[in-house]
Design a protein around this motif. Structure first.
Motif, PDB file in Angstrom:
ATOM      1  N   LEU A 113       0.835  -1.201   0.000  1.00  0.00           N
ATOM      2  CA  LEU A 113       0.000   0.000   0.000  1.00  0.00           C
ATOM      3  C   LEU A 113       0.874   1.257   0.000  1.00  0.00           C
ATOM      4  N   ILE A 114       1.960   1.220   0.764  1.00  0.00           N
ATOM      5  CA  ILE A 114       2.875   2.365   0.815  1.00  0.00           C
ATOM      6  C   ILE A 114       3.526   2.577  -0.548  1.00  0.00           C
ATOM      7  N   GLN A 115       3.961   1.490  -1.171  1.00  0.00           N
ATOM      8  CA  GLN A 115       4.604   1.607  -2.482  1.00  0.00           C
ATOM      9  C   GLN A 115       3.634   2.138  -3.533  1.00  0.00           C
ATOM     10  N   SER A 116       2.371   1.793  -3.398  1.00  0.00           N
ATOM     11  CA  SER A 116       1.367   2.237  -4.366  1.00  0.00           C
ATOM     12  C   SER A 116       0.945   3.685  -4.144  1.00  0.00           C
ATOM     13  N   ARG A 117       0.728   4.063  -2.895  1.00  0.00           N
ATOM     14  CA  ARG A 117       0.171   5.379  -2.588  1.00  0.00           C
ATOM     15  C   ARG A 117       1.223   6.438  -2.282  1.00  0.00           C
ATOM     16  N   LEU A 118       2.394   5.992  -1.810  1.00  0.00           N
ATOM     17  CA  LEU A 118       3.467   6.933  -1.483  1.00  0.00           C
ATOM     18  C   LEU A 118       4.743   6.502  -2.197  1.00  0.00           C
ATOM     19  N   PRO A 119       4.729   6.524  -3.535  1.00  0.00           N
ATOM     20  CA  PRO A 119       5.869   5.996  -4.300  1.00  0.00           C
ATOM     21  C   PRO A 119       7.168   6.766  -4.097  1.00  0.00           C
ATOM     22  N   GLN A 120       7.085   8.010  -3.625  1.00  0.00           N
ATOM     23  CA  GLN A 120       8.291   8.817  -3.422  1.00  0.00           C
ATOM     24  C   GLN A 120       8.856   8.681  -2.008  1.00  0.00           C
ATOM     25  N   LEU A 121       8.194   7.875  -1.174  1.00  0.00           N
ATOM     26  CA  LEU A 121       8.640   7.715   0.206  1.00  0.00           C
ATOM     27  C   LEU A 121       9.683   6.607   0.297  1.00  0.00           C
ATOM     28  N   ASP A 122      10.812   6.914   0.904  1.00  0.00           N
ATOM     29  CA  ASP A 122      11.886   5.937   1.126  1.00  0.00           C
ATOM     30  C   ASP A 122      11.810   5.485   2.575  1.00  0.00           C
ATOM     31  N   LEU A 123      11.005   4.448   2.821  1.00  0.00           N
ATOM     32  CA  LEU A 123      10.774   3.984   4.186  1.00  0.00           C
ATOM     33  C   LEU A 123      11.950   3.143   4.665  1.00  0.00           C
ATOM     34  N   GLN A 124      12.522   3.538   5.801  1.00  0.00           N
ATOM     35  CA  GLN A 124      13.666   2.840   6.380  1.00  0.00           C
ATOM     36  C   GLN A 124      13.231   2.242   7.711  1.00  0.00           C
ATOM     37  N   ILE A 125      13.157   0.913   7.761  1.00  0.00           N
ATOM     38  CA  ILE A 125      12.574   0.205   8.899  1.00  0.00           C
ATOM     39  C   ILE A 125      13.634  -0.142   9.942  1.00  0.00           C
ATOM     40  N   ARG A 126      13.290   0.095  11.180  1.00  0.00           N
ATOM     41  CA  ARG A 126      14.143  -0.294  12.319  1.00  0.00           C
ATOM     42  C   ARG A 126      13.272  -1.085  13.283  1.00  0.00           C
ATOM     43  N   GLU A 127      13.644  -2.328  13.569  1.00  0.00           N
ATOM     44  CA  GLU A 127      12.888  -3.172  14.489  1.00  0.00           C
ATOM     45  C   GLU A 127      13.570  -3.164  15.859  1.00  0.00           C
ATOM     46  N   GLY A 128      12.808  -2.956  16.909  1.00  0.00           N
ATOM     47  CA  GLY A 128      13.375  -2.920  18.247  1.00  0.00           C
ATOM     48  C   GLY A 128      12.283  -2.916  19.306  1.00  0.00           C
ATOM     49  N   THR A 129      12.673  -3.055  20.556  1.00  0.00           N
ATOM     50  CA  THR A 129      11.700  -3.035  21.638  1.00  0.00           C
ATOM     51  C   THR A 129      11.144  -1.619  21.808  1.00  0.00           C
ATOM     52  N   THR A 130      10.054  -1.526  22.542  1.00  0.00           N
ATOM     53  CA  THR A 130       9.405  -0.231  22.737  1.00  0.00           C
ATOM     54  C   THR A 130      10.365   0.790  23.331  1.00  0.00           C
ATOM     55  N   ASP A 131      11.085   0.410  24.377  1.00  0.00           N
ATOM     56  CA  ASP A 131      12.007   1.348  25.025  1.00  0.00           C
ATOM     57  C   ASP A 131      13.109   1.793  24.075  1.00  0.00           C
ATOM     58  N   GLU A 132      13.614   0.865  23.268  1.00  0.00           N
ATOM     59  CA  GLU A 132      14.670   1.209  22.315  1.00  0.00           C
ATOM     60  C   GLU A 132      14.161   2.212  21.272  1.00  0.00           C
ATOM     61  N   LEU A 133      12.961   1.954  20.761  1.00  0.00           N
ATOM     62  CA  LEU A 133      12.410   2.814  19.711  1.00  0.00           C
ATOM     63  C   LEU A 133      12.074   4.200  20.238  1.00  0.00           C
ATOM     64  N   LEU A 134      11.482   4.271  21.420  1.00  0.00           N
ATOM     65  CA  LEU A 134      11.140   5.579  21.983  1.00  0.00           C
ATOM     66  C   LEU A 134      12.398   6.380  22.297  1.00  0.00           C
ATOM     67  N   ASP A 135      13.441   5.699  22.716  1.00  0.00           N
ATOM     68  CA  ASP A 135      14.706   6.379  22.983  1.00  0.00           C
ATOM     69  C   ASP A 135      15.298   6.931  21.685  1.00  0.00           C
ATOM     70  N   GLU A 136      15.243   6.161  20.613  1.00  0.00           N
ATOM     71  CA  GLU A 136      15.775   6.616  19.325  1.00  0.00           C
ATOM     72  C   GLU A 136      14.898   7.708  18.727  1.00  0.00           C
ATOM     73  N   LEU A 137      13.598   7.653  18.997  1.00  0.00           N
ATOM     74  CA  LEU A 137      12.708   8.726  18.559  1.00  0.00           C
ATOM     75  C   LEU A 137      13.077  10.020  19.274  1.00  0.00           C
ATOM     76  N   ASP A 138      13.349   9.922  20.564  1.00  0.00           N
ATOM     77  CA  ASP A 138      13.726  11.097  21.354  1.00  0.00           C
ATOM     78  C   ASP A 138      15.051  11.684  20.873  1.00  0.00           C
ATOM     79  N   GLN A 139      15.978  10.813  20.439  1.00  0.00           N
ATOM     80  CA  GLN A 139      17.292  11.273  19.979  1.00  0.00           C
ATOM     81  C   GLN A 139      17.259  11.792  18.538  1.00  0.00           C
TER      82      GLN A 139
END
Length: 314
Positions: A113-139
């Protein structure tokens, strides 16, 4: 005096045109102003950059080396300026964190759906625990994250995407021996079971513990697994029971002699949400991305509920 971007851009213009007047016109400045900047740059570097004995003017050998660096610097600055014009969340790079108990199940449904509707978006996925992700969001390492717990912060914006109910996974023979029936299982029925939990740091582990408030430490089996697939495999082997979210149902329904049963209403559930920093609202448009994840999640849960309903009607 330090080197400025103006020094470099005027120098590049002169090298391109080989004429002070033409370079000044291209740079939209007066010829004296351009000449002053070229002389300043040579004074700063303490070396001649332009061979003034030839016509048209050409850079000296040292000037050619400086021109190469100037081109790289000006190209980087231009790329930086261009990136600022991109609609964040719609086009260009976008760093998204997703927790492990959501990523393997939601992303395969959302990516097309992302590739179809947002073809110009370069989505970069990072998998991690909630605490890890919220910390990286804060940084500032992540633009957003998809999690399954409520956050308490006035710095974050949290948007609910969809509700994901929990199912009980247990070996079919054990379910029959214990009289566990689809849609008739109370949380108190789960408490005596050896409940398999994910390792520390996974929010699903804490959610499972909170749902089974009658469970004892002896029945909560903290085996240190990092994936739902591992827990489902152990449950199929008769090692214990576990709770799995609806979006993971299709990945576990054919796992050997495993019974995946619905819990009696009110069914425990988790809310999957999209989290961003509040101050990013003016520079980032994530509405369509949120809509896509909500749609993909709704599709996954709808498919699961229809399969489970059809199973009992046969």
């Amino acid at each position: 005096m330090k080197i400025s971007l103006r020094h470099l851009s005027y120098f590049r213009a002169l090298c391109q045109h080989g004429h002070f007047g033409h370079a000044a016109d291209a740079a939209n400045v007066s010829q004296p102003a351009l000449s002053v900047k070229i002389q300043e740059l040579e004074d700063i570097l303490q070396a001649p950059l332009i061979d003034r004995t030839t016509r048209p003017f050409r850079p000296t050998p040292y000037g050619n080396r400086i021109l190469d660096r100037a081109n790289r610097i000006l190209a980087d600055v231009q790329a930086l300026e261009d990136s600022a014009q991109l609609r964040r969340g719609v086009e260009g790079p976008f760093a998204l964190g997703v927790i492990p108990t959501v990523a393997p199940y939601l992303l395969p449904a959302a990516i097309p759906l992302i590739q179809s509707r947002l073809p110009q978006l370069d989505l970069q996925i990072r998998e991690g625990t909630t605490d890890e992700l919220l910390d990286e969001l804060d940084q500032g390492k992540l633009d957003a994250c998809v999690i399954a717990t409520e956050v308490q912060s006035d710095k974050l914006q949290q948007t609910d995407l969809f509700a994901d109910r929990f199912l009980l996974a247990i070996q079919a023979k054990q379910a029959d021996a214990l009289g566990l029936k689809d849609c008739q299982i109370a949380l108190s029925d789960i408490a005596p079971l050896k409940l398999l939990l994910l390792s520390e740091g996974h929010c699903l582990r804490d959610q499972a513990k909170s749902f089974c408030q009658y469970a004892t430490q002896e029945t909560l089996n903290q085996i240190g697994a990092s994936s739902l697939q591992t827990l489902a495999g152990l449950a199929a082997a008769g090692y214990g029971a576990t709770l799995i979210p609806e979006i993971a149902f299709q990945d576990t329904e054919f796992k050997g002699p495993l019974a995946v049963l619905r819990i009696a209403p009110p069914e425990p559930e988790r809310n999957i949400s999209f989290v961003t920093k509040i101050h990013m609202e003016k520079t980032m448009d994530s509405v369509e991305l949120e809509r896509i994840f909500a749609e993909a999640g709704a599709l996954k849960t709808k498919e699961t509920r229809e399969k489970l309903a059809a199973r009992t009607s046969v």
